[in-house]
Design a protein around this motif. Structure first.
Motif, PDB file in Angstrom:
ATOM      1  N   VAL A   1      -5.527  -3.565 -18.592  1.00 41.46           N
ATOM      2  CA  VAL A   1      -4.544  -2.795 -17.832  1.00 41.46           C
ATOM      3  C   VAL A   1      -5.261  -1.876 -16.839  1.00 41.46           C
ATOM      4  O   VAL A   1      -4.895  -1.784 -15.658  1.00 41.46           O
ATOM      5  CB  VAL A   1      -3.625  -1.991 -18.787  1.00 41.46           C
ATOM      6  N   MET A   2      -6.336  -1.223 -17.301  1.00 42.82           N
ATOM      7  CA  MET A   2      -7.061  -0.288 -16.420  1.00 42.82           C
ATOM      8  C   MET A   2      -7.754  -1.039 -15.282  1.00 42.82           C
ATOM      9  O   MET A   2      -7.772  -0.568 -14.141  1.00 42.82           O
ATOM     10  CB  MET A   2      -8.074   0.524 -17.225  1.00 42.82           C
ATOM     11  N   ARG A   3      -8.308  -2.199 -15.600  1.00 39.71           N
ATOM     12  CA  ARG A   3      -9.001  -2.974 -14.565  1.00 39.71           C
ATOM     13  C   ARG A   3      -8.004  -3.404 -13.481  1.00 39.71           C
ATOM     14  O   ARG A   3      -8.248  -3.269 -12.296  1.00 39.71           O
ATOM     15  CB  ARG A   3      -9.662  -4.200 -15.217  1.00 39.71           C
ATOM     16  N   ARG A   4      -6.856  -3.896 -13.906  1.00 35.77           N
ATOM     17  CA  ARG A   4      -5.848  -4.341 -12.938  1.00 35.77           C
ATOM     18  C   ARG A   4      -5.254  -3.163 -12.158  1.00 35.77           C
ATOM     19  O   ARG A   4      -4.882  -3.294 -10.994  1.00 35.77           O
ATOM     20  CB  ARG A   4      -4.741  -5.127 -13.642  1.00 35.77           C
ATOM     21  N   GLY A   5      -5.206  -2.009 -12.803  1.00 33.10           N
ATOM     22  CA  GLY A   5      -4.679  -0.805 -12.154  1.00 33.10           C
ATOM     23  C   GLY A   5      -5.536  -0.347 -10.977  1.00 33.10           C
ATOM     24  O   GLY A   5      -5.073   0.405 -10.111  1.00 33.10           O
ATOM     25  N   ARG A   6      -6.787  -0.817 -10.951  1.00 35.77           N
ATOM     26  CA  ARG A   6      -7.663  -0.436  -9.825  1.00 35.77           C
ATOM     27  C   ARG A   6      -7.203  -1.043  -8.510  1.00 35.77           C
ATOM     28  O   ARG A   6      -7.662  -0.635  -7.441  1.00 35.77           O
ATOM     29  CB  ARG A   6      -9.105  -0.875 -10.105  1.00 35.77           C
ATOM     30  N   ALA A   7      -6.310  -2.028  -8.580  1.00 40.95           N
ATOM     31  CA  ALA A   7      -5.773  -2.619  -7.343  1.00 40.95           C
ATOM     32  C   ALA A   7      -4.903  -1.616  -6.581  1.00 40.95           C
ATOM     33  O   ALA A   7      -4.692  -1.759  -5.376  1.00 40.95           O
ATOM     34  CB  ALA A   7      -4.958  -3.874  -7.672  1.00 40.95           C
ATOM     35  N   ALA A   8      -4.405  -0.598  -7.289  1.00 42.59           N
ATOM     36  CA  ALA A   8      -3.516   0.390  -6.650  1.00 42.59           C
ATOM     37  C   ALA A   8      -4.325   1.542  -6.082  1.00 42.59           C
ATOM     38  O   ALA A   8      -5.480   1.728  -6.440  1.00 42.59           O
ATOM     39  CB  ALA A   8      -2.518   0.924  -7.670  1.00 42.59           C
ATOM     40  N   ARG A   9      -3.704   2.346  -5.225  1.00 44.76           N
ATOM     41  CA  ARG A   9      -4.412   3.515  -4.668  1.00 44.76           C
ATOM     42  C   ARG A   9      -4.763   4.484  -5.797  1.00 44.76           C
ATOM     43  O   ARG A   9      -5.786   5.169  -5.752  1.00 44.76           O
ATOM     44  CB  ARG A   9      -3.559   4.206  -3.598  1.00 44.76           C
TER      45      ARG A   9
ATOM     46  N   ALA B   1       0.840  -1.206   0.000  1.00 44.97           N
ATOM     47  CA  ALA B   1       0.000   0.000   0.000  1.00 44.97           C
ATOM     48  C   ALA B   1       0.875   1.257   0.000  1.00 44.97           C
ATOM     49  O   ALA B   1       2.079   1.193   0.226  1.00 44.97           O
ATOM     50  CB  ALA B   1      -0.901  -0.009   1.232  1.00 44.97           C
ATOM     51  N   GLY B   2       0.223   2.379  -0.270  1.00 48.46           N
ATOM     52  CA  GLY B   2       0.908   3.655  -0.091  1.00 48.46           C
ATOM     53  C   GLY B   2       1.725   4.110  -1.273  1.00 48.46           C
ATOM     54  O   GLY B   2       2.586   4.984  -1.151  1.00 48.46           O
ATOM     55  N   VAL B   3       1.475   3.521  -2.456  1.00 44.56           N
ATOM     56  CA  VAL B   3       2.203   3.964  -3.641  1.00 44.56           C
ATOM     57  C   VAL B   3       1.269   3.834  -4.848  1.00 44.56           C
ATOM     58  O   VAL B   3       0.425   2.934  -4.895  1.00 44.56           O
ATOM     59  CB  VAL B   3       3.518   3.146  -3.809  1.00 44.56           C
ATOM     60  N   SER B   4       1.375   4.767  -5.799  1.00 43.01           N
ATOM     61  CA  SER B   4       0.587   4.691  -7.036  1.00 43.01           C
ATOM     62  C   SER B   4       1.391   3.927  -8.082  1.00 43.01           C
ATOM     63  O   SER B   4       2.606   3.761  -7.932  1.00 43.01           O
ATOM     64  CB  SER B   4       0.280   6.100  -7.544  1.00 43.01           C
ATOM     65  N   VAL B   5       0.701   3.469  -9.136  1.00 45.02           N
ATOM     66  CA  VAL B   5       1.411   2.776 -10.213  1.00 45.02           C
ATOM     67  C   VAL B   5       1.195   3.497 -11.538  1.00 45.02           C
ATOM     68  O   VAL B   5       0.175   4.164 -11.738  1.00 45.02           O
ATOM     69  CB  VAL B   5       0.999   1.286 -10.356  1.00 45.02           C
ATOM     70  N   GLN B   6       2.163   3.344 -12.430  1.00 45.17           N
ATOM     71  CA  GLN B   6       2.088   3.903 -13.779  1.00 45.17           C
ATOM     72  C   GLN B   6       2.439   2.802 -14.775  1.00 45.17           C
ATOM     73  O   GLN B   6       3.415   2.086 -14.584  1.00 45.17           O
ATOM     74  CB  GLN B   6       3.063   5.066 -13.907  1.00 45.17           C
ATOM     75  N   GLY B   7       1.642   2.664 -15.810  1.00 45.95           N
ATOM     76  CA  GLY B   7       1.939   1.678 -16.851  1.00 45.95           C
ATOM     77  C   GLY B   7       0.650   1.110 -17.397  1.00 45.95           C
ATOM     78  O   GLY B   7      -0.400   1.727 -17.244  1.00 45.95           O
ATOM     79  N   ASN B   8       0.703  -0.064 -17.927  1.00 45.55           N
ATOM     80  CA  ASN B   8       1.831  -0.793 -18.450  1.00 45.55           C
ATOM     81  C   ASN B   8       1.414  -1.522 -19.704  1.00 45.55           C
ATOM     82  O   ASN B   8       1.585  -2.726 -19.847  1.00 45.55           O
ATOM     83  CB  ASN B   8       2.449  -1.712 -17.390  1.00 45.55           C
ATOM     84  N   ILE B   9       0.874  -0.727 -20.674  1.00 43.04           N
ATOM     85  CA  ILE B   9       0.468  -1.270 -21.976  1.00 43.04           C
ATOM     86  C   ILE B   9       1.716  -1.827 -22.665  1.00 43.04           C
ATOM     87  O   ILE B   9       2.749  -1.159 -22.731  1.00 43.04           O
ATOM     88  CB  ILE B   9      -0.175  -0.159 -22.843  1.00 43.04           C
ATOM     89  N   ASP B  10       1.609  -3.057 -23.162  1.00 50.02           N
ATOM     90  CA  ASP B  10       2.732  -3.682 -23.863  1.00 50.02           C
ATOM     91  C   ASP B  10       2.926  -2.969 -25.206  1.00 50.02           C
ATOM     92  O   ASP B  10       2.018  -2.968 -26.046  1.00 50.02           O
ATOM     93  CB  ASP B  10       2.407  -5.173 -24.078  1.00 50.02           C
ATOM     94  N   PRO B  11       4.105  -2.350 -25.432  1.00 55.40           N
ATOM     95  CA  PRO B  11       4.324  -1.636 -26.697  1.00 55.40           C
ATOM     96  C   PRO B  11       4.104  -2.529 -27.924  1.00 55.40           C
ATOM     97  O   PRO B  11       3.733  -2.029 -28.992  1.00 55.40           O
ATOM     98  CB  PRO B  11       5.783  -1.183 -26.616  1.00 55.40           C
ATOM     99  N   ALA B  12       4.282  -3.832 -27.763  1.00 60.65           N
ATOM    100  CA  ALA B  12       4.078  -4.743 -28.902  1.00 60.65           C
ATOM    101  C   ALA B  12       2.613  -4.734 -29.360  1.00 60.65           C
ATOM    102  O   ALA B  12       2.322  -4.942 -30.540  1.00 60.65           O
ATOM    103  CB  ALA B  12       4.497  -6.172 -28.529  1.00 60.65           C
TER     104      ALA B  12
END
Ligand code: CP3
Length: 348
Positions: free
Chosen positions: A307-315, A280-291
């Motif tokens: 990617v957006m759905r999984r990103g909801r796990a972060a603050r 906890a306590g940190v945001s995430v940035q990413g992570n579309i596969d450039p391929a």
């Protein structure tokens, strides 16, 4: 909207804004025809140090794609050039140094340069940032620097390498010389970040692109403390993003003991798995596969939604690629991703 209260800065700091912000690493660059046109006849590092040109290139992807942030058009080796180090960027290859820094004597000679030289020579950087911030209105500008290890990966080899063997060897063969080199690079990076923040950058990203080549124990002992030093002075002023490629085996260490607001994640690890490692306590940035940028739109769209759905796990989550935009990317695809992300709200 004020850049300080922008969606981007709020997400970096941990507030989940109404809508998920999106920008792309290497959004300013060869994927844009208007960039290729402007760069004709100007060498990369000369372009970086031409305030009007650097400002215009920084603004191009914001106008075209409607991204939620600009990233300053520059390069990780610019502060070394400002310190007086002989470096060029060879097209299609990357940074090349006239004199590699391999021995204790090489390190002693380099580190005799006062890192304050960078701040003194950074007038074109401050001027370019100032132009960009004025033009952007409320859209935030992200400043950046290369982390000490990634800078050393070029400097010790003398140019690009696959496994960065010479830099990785130095930290074990001569830890004292390594410590002095990495400590100096940290101060150089700190000066470059400070110049961009002084001139109005709203956030900074530390690129440790090649840290994934390190053994986790080597990262902890010989690299992380120097990266922390690079951001120490700016982190009270603006949010800090820390990004590396292939850093999954020691992702939690990328938090630098809590000094970092947001960790950038490459495409290899789903964001929910990354969040489990980060805690906890940190945001995430990413992570579309450039391929996936080359896949038919329905395939890419499904990936972006995942990617957006999984990103909801972060603050909080800032959508980006897992690494930079490949030069042959169809820019229309990037615009379409921005439209898709903007059509979604962060909280269902
Ligand atoms: O749009 C942006 O992201 C901002 C500008 C930016 C550049 N370099 C412009 C650039 C940023 C943030 C960087 C950082 C950078 N530079 C990194 C860390 C990010 C990453 O990709 O991991 C690294 C490792 C470098 C070193 C470097 N500079 C490389 C490997 C290259 C590519 C060489 C090539 O021609 O393929 C460069 C040159 C470079 N930096 C270009 C751009 C737009 C291409 C130069 C050109 O257009 O001729």
């Amino acid at each position: 909207m004020d850049a300080v209260t922008s969606l981007l800065v709020r997400a970096y700091r941990g507030d989940r804004p109404e809508r998920t912000p999106v920008w792309f690493m290497r959004q300013a660059g060869r994927s844009l025809p208007e960039y290729r046109e402007l760069r004709v006849g100007t060498r990369m590092l000369d372009a970086c140090l031409d305030p009007a040109l650097a400002a215009e290139i920084t603004l191009q992807p914001v106008r075209r794609h409607g991204v939620d942030a600009a990233i300053f058009f520059s390069d990780i080796v610019v502060p070394l050039r400002l310190a007086g180090v002989a470096v060029e960027i060879e097209p299609g290859r990357g940074p090349v140094f006239e004199s590699p820094v391999r021995t204790r004597e090489d390190v002693a000679k380099l580190t005799a340069i006062d890192p304050a030289e960078v701040a003194a020579a950074a007038a074109p950087v401050r001027e370019a940032v100032g132009i960009v911030v004025d033009e952007l209105g409320g859209i935030p500008l992200i400043g950046f620097a290369g982390a000490p290890f990634t800078l050393a990966a070029y400097l010790v080899e003398g140019g690009p390498s696959k496994e960065h063997l010479r830099a990785r060897a130095m930290m074990h063969a001569d830890p004292d010389a390594w410590g002095r080199l990495a400590g100096w690079l940290a101060r150089v990076a700190a000066e470059f970040l400070g110049a961009q923040v002084d001139a109005g950058a709203s956030a900074v990203q530390l690129f440790d692109s090649w840290a994934g080549s390190l053994l986790p124990s080597a990262y902890r002992a010989h690299v992380a403390p120097h990266s922390r030093e690079a951001i120490e002075a700016v982190r009270a002023r603006v949010p800090v993003v820390h990004f590396g490629v292939g850093t999954g085996p020691f992702l939690a260490d990328m938090r630098l003991d809590g000094a970092v607001d947001t960790v950038g994640v490459d495409w290899r690890m789903p964001l929910d798995a990354a969040v489990r490692q980060l805690g906890a306590g940190v945001s995430v940035q990413g992570n579309i596969d450039p391929a996936l940028l080359r896949a038919p739109w329905p395939v890419l769209e499904a990936h972006v939604r995942d990617v957006m759905r999984r990103g909801r796990a972060a603050r909080a989550h800032v959508v980006n690629l897992g690494h930079g935009v490949p030069p042959d990317t169809d820019p229309g695809v990037l615009t379409r991703i921005v439209e898709l992300v903007h059509a979604e709200t962060a909280d269902p």
